[in-house]
Design a protein around this motif. Sequence first.
Motif, PDB file in Angstrom:
ATOM      1  N   PHE A   1       0.853  -1.178   0.000  1.00  0.00           N
ATOM      2  CA  PHE A   1       0.000   0.000   0.000  1.00  0.00           C
ATOM      3  C   PHE A   1       0.895   1.236   0.000  1.00  0.00           C
ATOM      4  O   PHE A   1       1.866   1.321   0.750  1.00  0.00           O
ATOM      5  CB  PHE A   1      -0.924   0.002   1.222  1.00  0.00           C
ATOM      6  N   VAL A   2       0.570   2.167  -0.891  1.00  0.00           N
ATOM      7  CA  VAL A   2       1.382   3.374  -1.057  1.00  0.00           C
ATOM      8  C   VAL A   2       0.494   4.592  -0.843  1.00  0.00           C
ATOM      9  O   VAL A   2      -0.557   4.726  -1.482  1.00  0.00           O
ATOM     10  CB  VAL A   2       2.012   3.410  -2.473  1.00  0.00           C
ATOM     11  N   GLU A   3       0.936   5.484   0.052  1.00  0.00           N
ATOM     12  CA  GLU A   3       0.218   6.736   0.279  1.00  0.00           C
ATOM     13  C   GLU A   3       0.672   7.745  -0.764  1.00  0.00           C
ATOM     14  O   GLU A   3       1.861   7.985  -0.951  1.00  0.00           O
ATOM     15  CB  GLU A   3       0.484   7.268   1.679  1.00  0.00           C
ATOM     16  N   LEU A   4      -0.297   8.319  -1.447  1.00  0.00           N
ATOM     17  CA  LEU A   4      -0.040   9.266  -2.534  1.00  0.00           C
ATOM     18  C   LEU A   4      -0.224  10.692  -2.040  1.00  0.00           C
ATOM     19  O   LEU A   4      -0.820  10.915  -0.977  1.00  0.00           O
ATOM     20  CB  LEU A   4      -0.996   8.975  -3.688  1.00  0.00           C
ATOM     21  N   PRO A   5       0.242  11.692  -2.810  1.00  0.00           N
ATOM     22  CA  PRO A   5      -0.006  13.088  -2.421  1.00  0.00           C
ATOM     23  C   PRO A   5      -1.510  13.330  -2.279  1.00  0.00           C
ATOM     24  O   PRO A   5      -2.304  12.827  -3.065  1.00  0.00           O
ATOM     25  CB  PRO A   5       0.566  13.884  -3.602  1.00  0.00           C
ATOM     26  N   GLY A   6      -1.883  14.051  -1.289  1.00  0.00           N
ATOM     27  CA  GLY A   6      -3.298  14.311  -1.045  1.00  0.00           C
ATOM     28  C   GLY A   6      -3.885  13.357  -0.028  1.00  0.00           C
ATOM     29  O   GLY A   6      -5.052  13.454   0.324  1.00  0.00           O
ATOM     30  N   GLY A   7      -3.086  12.380   0.437  1.00  0.00           N
ATOM     31  CA  GLY A   7      -3.540  11.482   1.488  1.00  0.00           C
ATOM     32  C   GLY A   7      -4.221  10.213   1.029  1.00  0.00           C
ATOM     33  O   GLY A   7      -4.548   9.361   1.852  1.00  0.00           O
ATOM     34  N   SER A   8      -4.493  10.057  -0.264  1.00  0.00           N
ATOM     35  CA  SER A   8      -5.142   8.824  -0.712  1.00  0.00           C
ATOM     36  C   SER A   8      -4.116   7.693  -0.786  1.00  0.00           C
ATOM     37  O   SER A   8      -2.910   7.917  -0.888  1.00  0.00           O
ATOM     38  CB  SER A   8      -5.805   9.031  -2.070  1.00  0.00           C
ATOM     39  N   THR A   9      -4.622   6.472  -0.704  1.00  0.00           N
ATOM     40  CA  THR A   9      -3.759   5.292  -0.698  1.00  0.00           C
ATOM     41  C   THR A   9      -4.134   4.383  -1.850  1.00  0.00           C
ATOM     42  O   THR A   9      -5.314   4.180  -2.137  1.00  0.00           O
ATOM     43  CB  THR A   9      -3.905   4.525   0.637  1.00  0.00           C
ATOM     44  N   GLY A  10      -3.118   3.817  -2.497  1.00  0.00           N
ATOM     45  CA  GLY A  10      -3.333   2.869  -3.582  1.00  0.00           C
ATOM     46  C   GLY A  10      -2.552   1.600  -3.328  1.00  0.00           C
ATOM     47  O   GLY A  10      -1.694   1.544  -2.446  1.00  0.00           O
ATOM     48  N   LEU A  11      -2.842   0.566  -4.117  1.00  0.00           N
ATOM     49  CA  LEU A  11      -2.199  -0.734  -3.962  1.00  0.00           C
ATOM     50  C   LEU A  11      -1.317  -1.033  -5.165  1.00  0.00           C
ATOM     51  O   LEU A  11      -1.756  -0.927  -6.308  1.00  0.00           O
ATOM     52  CB  LEU A  11      -3.243  -1.844  -3.823  1.00  0.00           C
ATOM     53  N   VAL A  12      -0.074  -1.412  -4.888  1.00  0.00           N
ATOM     54  CA  VAL A  12       0.817  -1.943  -5.918  1.00  0.00           C
ATOM     55  C   VAL A  12       0.780  -3.453  -5.747  1.00  0.00           C
ATOM     56  O   VAL A  12       1.275  -3.986  -4.748  1.00  0.00           O
ATOM     57  CB  VAL A  12       2.269  -1.437  -5.756  1.00  0.00           C
ATOM     58  N   HIS A  13       0.151  -4.149  -6.705  1.00  0.00           N
ATOM     59  CA  HIS A  13       0.098  -5.610  -6.632  1.00  0.00           C
ATOM     60  C   HIS A  13       1.514  -6.159  -6.759  1.00  0.00           C
ATOM     61  O   HIS A  13       2.360  -5.562  -7.415  1.00  0.00           O
ATOM     62  CB  HIS A  13      -0.801  -6.167  -7.748  1.00  0.00           C
ATOM     63  N   ILE A  14       1.788  -7.303  -6.150  1.00  0.00           N
ATOM     64  CA  ILE A  14       3.125  -7.889  -6.153  1.00  0.00           C
ATOM     65  C   ILE A  14       3.655  -8.101  -7.575  1.00  0.00           C
ATOM     66  O   ILE A  14       4.846  -7.986  -7.831  1.00  0.00           O
ATOM     67  CB  ILE A  14       3.157  -9.195  -5.329  1.00  0.00           C
TER      68      ILE A  14
END
Length: 142
Positions: free
Chosen positions: A22-35
Amino acid sequence: MSIEAGSKLQGKVTGITHFGAFVELPGGSTGLVHISEVADHYVKDINELLKVGDEVTVKVVNVEKDGKIGLSIRKAVDRPEGESRPPRPHPRSGNNRGGGKSRPAPSFEDKMSRFLKDSEERLSTIKRQTESKRGGRGAKRG
């Protein structure tokens, strides 16, 4: 800040699971980098490549209607023109070094006869083991 598919962003790894990071992006949202999107090669253990707190460059792959953000680290890396992933070995060649003659693929009949032979051998082994536990063929019960 709106996050759109195709954009490259800097983010910070906030969590790691067996299936991705899980990576926190600018602006506070979080996304997932699949393996599968971490590196150009097979990744068995994501912990060998990423740690919580690492700064990473990611490319936004997709943004779902429910707000889930799919990210990729390997697509965020700019490669020179013409350079791509290393070639994958052909499944029947064993190794991808060449040099030897390739054997023709076995026919369905060959595969089936080998399967039947192996099955019969396994069944006879199982029967022998089971009979020895019961005391043999002629053992009387009780």
